[in-house]
Design a protein around this motif. Sequence first.
Motif, short mmCIF file in Angstrom:
data_model
loop_
_atom_site.label_atom_id
_atom_site.label_comp_id
_atom_site.label_asym_id
_atom_site.label_seq_id
_atom_site.Cartn_x
_atom_site.Cartn_y
_atom_site.Cartn_z
N ILE A 67 72.77 71.77 -40.78
CA ILE A 67 73.45 71.49 -39.51
C ILE A 67 73.22 70.04 -39.06
CG2 ILE A 67 73.48 72.03 -37.04
CD1 ILE A 67 73.28 74.99 -37.84
N PRO A 68 71.98 69.57 -38.93
CA PRO A 68 71.81 68.15 -38.57
C PRO A 68 72.31 67.20 -39.65
CG PRO A 68 69.69 69.15 -39.08
CD PRO A 68 70.68 70.27 -39.01
N GLY A 69 72.20 67.60 -40.92
CA GLY A 69 72.68 66.75 -42.01
C GLY A 69 74.17 66.53 -41.94
N ASN A 70 74.92 67.57 -41.63
CA ASN A 70 76.38 67.43 -41.52
C ASN A 70 76.78 66.65 -40.28
OD1 ASN A 70 77.66 68.83 -43.82
ND2 ASN A 70 76.57 70.62 -43.06
N ILE A 71 76.03 66.79 -39.20
CA ILE A 71 76.30 65.99 -38.00
C ILE A 71 76.12 64.52 -38.30
CG2 ILE A 71 75.50 65.45 -35.66
CD1 ILE A 71 74.80 68.41 -35.33
N LEU A 72 75.02 64.19 -38.97
CA LEU A 72 74.78 62.79 -39.35
C LEU A 72 75.85 62.29 -40.31
CD1 LEU A 72 70.92 62.38 -39.89
CD2 LEU A 72 72.39 61.06 -38.36
N SER A 73 76.22 63.11 -41.27
CA SER A 73 77.25 62.70 -42.23
C SER A 73 78.55 62.37 -41.51
CB SER A 73 77.49 63.82 -43.25
OG SER A 73 76.35 64.04 -44.03
N PHE A 74 78.96 63.22 -40.60
CA PHE A 74 80.20 62.97 -39.85
C PHE A 74 80.11 61.67 -39.07
CE2 PHE A 74 82.49 63.28 -35.80
CZ PHE A 74 83.79 63.40 -36.27
N LEU A 75 78.99 61.45 -38.38
CA LEU A 75 78.84 60.24 -37.57
C LEU A 75 78.86 58.98 -38.43
CD1 LEU A 75 76.12 61.41 -35.02
CD2 LEU A 75 78.59 61.17 -34.64
N VAL A 76 78.36 59.08 -39.65
CA VAL A 76 78.37 57.90 -40.54
C VAL A 76 79.77 57.68 -41.10
CG1 VAL A 76 77.53 56.97 -42.74
CG2 VAL A 76 75.94 58.08 -41.15
N TRP A 77 80.45 58.73 -41.53
CA TRP A 77 81.76 58.56 -42.16
C TRP A 77 82.83 58.10 -41.18
CZ3 TRP A 77 81.77 57.54 -46.89
CH2 TRP A 77 80.94 58.20 -47.81
N VAL A 78 82.66 58.33 -39.90
CA VAL A 78 83.66 57.87 -38.93
C VAL A 78 83.36 56.47 -38.42
CG1 VAL A 78 84.29 60.20 -38.20
CG2 VAL A 78 82.48 58.97 -36.97
N ARG A 79 82.30 55.85 -38.88
CA ARG A 79 82.02 54.46 -38.49
C ARG A 79 83.07 53.54 -39.13
NH1 ARG A 79 76.99 53.38 -36.31
NH2 ARG A 79 76.86 51.31 -37.26
N PRO A 80 83.41 52.44 -38.46
CA PRO A 80 84.53 51.59 -38.90
C PRO A 80 84.44 51.14 -40.36
CG PRO A 80 83.83 50.94 -36.72
CD PRO A 80 82.84 51.97 -37.18
N HIS A 81 83.25 50.81 -40.83
CA HIS A 81 83.12 50.31 -42.19
C HIS A 81 83.23 51.41 -43.24
CE1 HIS A 81 82.07 46.11 -41.37
NE2 HIS A 81 81.40 46.57 -40.33
N MET A 82 83.20 52.66 -42.81
CA MET A 82 83.22 53.78 -43.76
C MET A 82 84.51 54.60 -43.72
SD MET A 82 80.25 53.44 -45.14
CE MET A 82 79.90 54.97 -45.99
N LEU A 83 85.27 54.45 -42.65
CA LEU A 83 86.42 55.33 -42.46
C LEU A 83 87.66 54.82 -43.18
CD1 LEU A 83 87.12 57.97 -41.08
CD2 LEU A 83 87.90 56.68 -39.09
N ASN A 84 87.63 54.92 -44.51
CA ASN A 84 88.84 54.70 -45.30
C ASN A 84 89.45 56.06 -45.61
OD1 ASN A 84 87.25 55.79 -47.35
ND2 ASN A 84 86.55 53.76 -47.95
N SER A 85 90.33 56.13 -46.59
CA SER A 85 90.98 57.40 -46.90
C SER A 85 89.96 58.45 -47.37
CB SER A 85 92.07 57.21 -47.96
OG SER A 85 91.55 56.59 -49.13
N SER A 86 89.03 58.06 -48.24
CA SER A 86 88.00 58.99 -48.68
C SER A 86 87.11 59.40 -47.52
CB SER A 86 87.14 58.37 -49.79
OG SER A 86 87.90 58.15 -50.95
N GLY A 87 86.83 58.44 -46.63
CA GLY A 87 86.00 58.72 -45.47
C GLY A 87 86.61 59.78 -44.57
N VAL A 88 87.93 59.80 -44.47
CA VAL A 88 88.61 60.83 -43.67
C VAL A 88 88.32 62.21 -44.24
CG1 VAL A 88 90.85 61.76 -43.00
CG2 VAL A 88 90.43 59.29 -42.87
#
Length: 355
Positions: A67-88
Amino acid sequence: MEITALFTTARTDIGAHDNASPLFTLSKATESTNVTDGKKCLNTMYIYESSALFQKYSLPYITAVGIPGNILSFLVWVRPHMLNSSGVYLAALAIDHLSYLVLYSIYNLEMRWGVRLLSFPGLCEIFTVLYYFFQYMDPLLVSAFSVERYISIYHPFKRIKYCTKKKATIFTLVLGVFSALLSAIQGYFWYYEENTCFIRSEVLIGGQGSVWQVWAIITELLSFFIVPMFVLLLNIRLLRYISNKQGQNYCGSEKQHTAKKSSAHTTLLLYVSYYFILTTLPVSVIYLLQLYFLSEQDCTVHLLYTSKIIIETIEKTHFALNFFIYFTTGAMFREETKLLLKINRVQPADVYIIP
């Protein structure tokens, strides 16, 4: 993915009433009715009971990590430098896994710890629909980012057209609609009665040829066997292509640097998809085997139960451990995680933008 005395799903612990369901369950009622009594089965019964205890006490740890791992993963993938097509896709996958683990924790509390949370009118039907929805989304999202990465590597000139954030967002929504359509029928299959969630008797008429059984087999094979096999074949072809390209000289350091970044991101995605395949396919195999041994009345059933419990417990880890895969295999993900947690205050350069 299971099914037991409170509920029963094609692949999960949610299970039908033991007298109604044609599937294996983990309930005490099923243990007593599907297996013959006798001293010859004492050893296998002990192994089975030990594996059931292992599952009962290990699942809370899996959810506590996931649960905390997935919350962290989501917060990282939606950061501007990470949110490309794969990041979505990966951000959506984190939400999917988070939601599944929350629902599974609720189910686990009711089924294994006796905390009454789901045995209420309306919750039975809503819970089963949502529970199936997030299970169906999981393989679809993995296949989506696998196809996206395949296009990026195998057809780089089409990447700009097909591998965009906008298209990834739209496709994720389309997958959500498709999963909703697949799971909506569970609201009809299940109903609440006498403080328990049952499968309607009319959809169980015909035994192995019943509406419930046919639907369960079709969706099981489609979502948890055919899709993982498709991802596996796609990854094998992608790995062959990458290995053939290794050692190729690029004109200019910028192009070489871009190729290295793309390769690193591809490696991260391959680790995620392979872990998904390794944990998901065995559950489908054991599910199909249990149909073959359904009428067995000897110690073989105990061993099948034991294998089923262990394999399903391992399968649950892929909902919980993606953060650790990202963190150990992705340098960009590590840096962004440190920034998010204020461990490293150095701003990432544009080299972290994934092509």
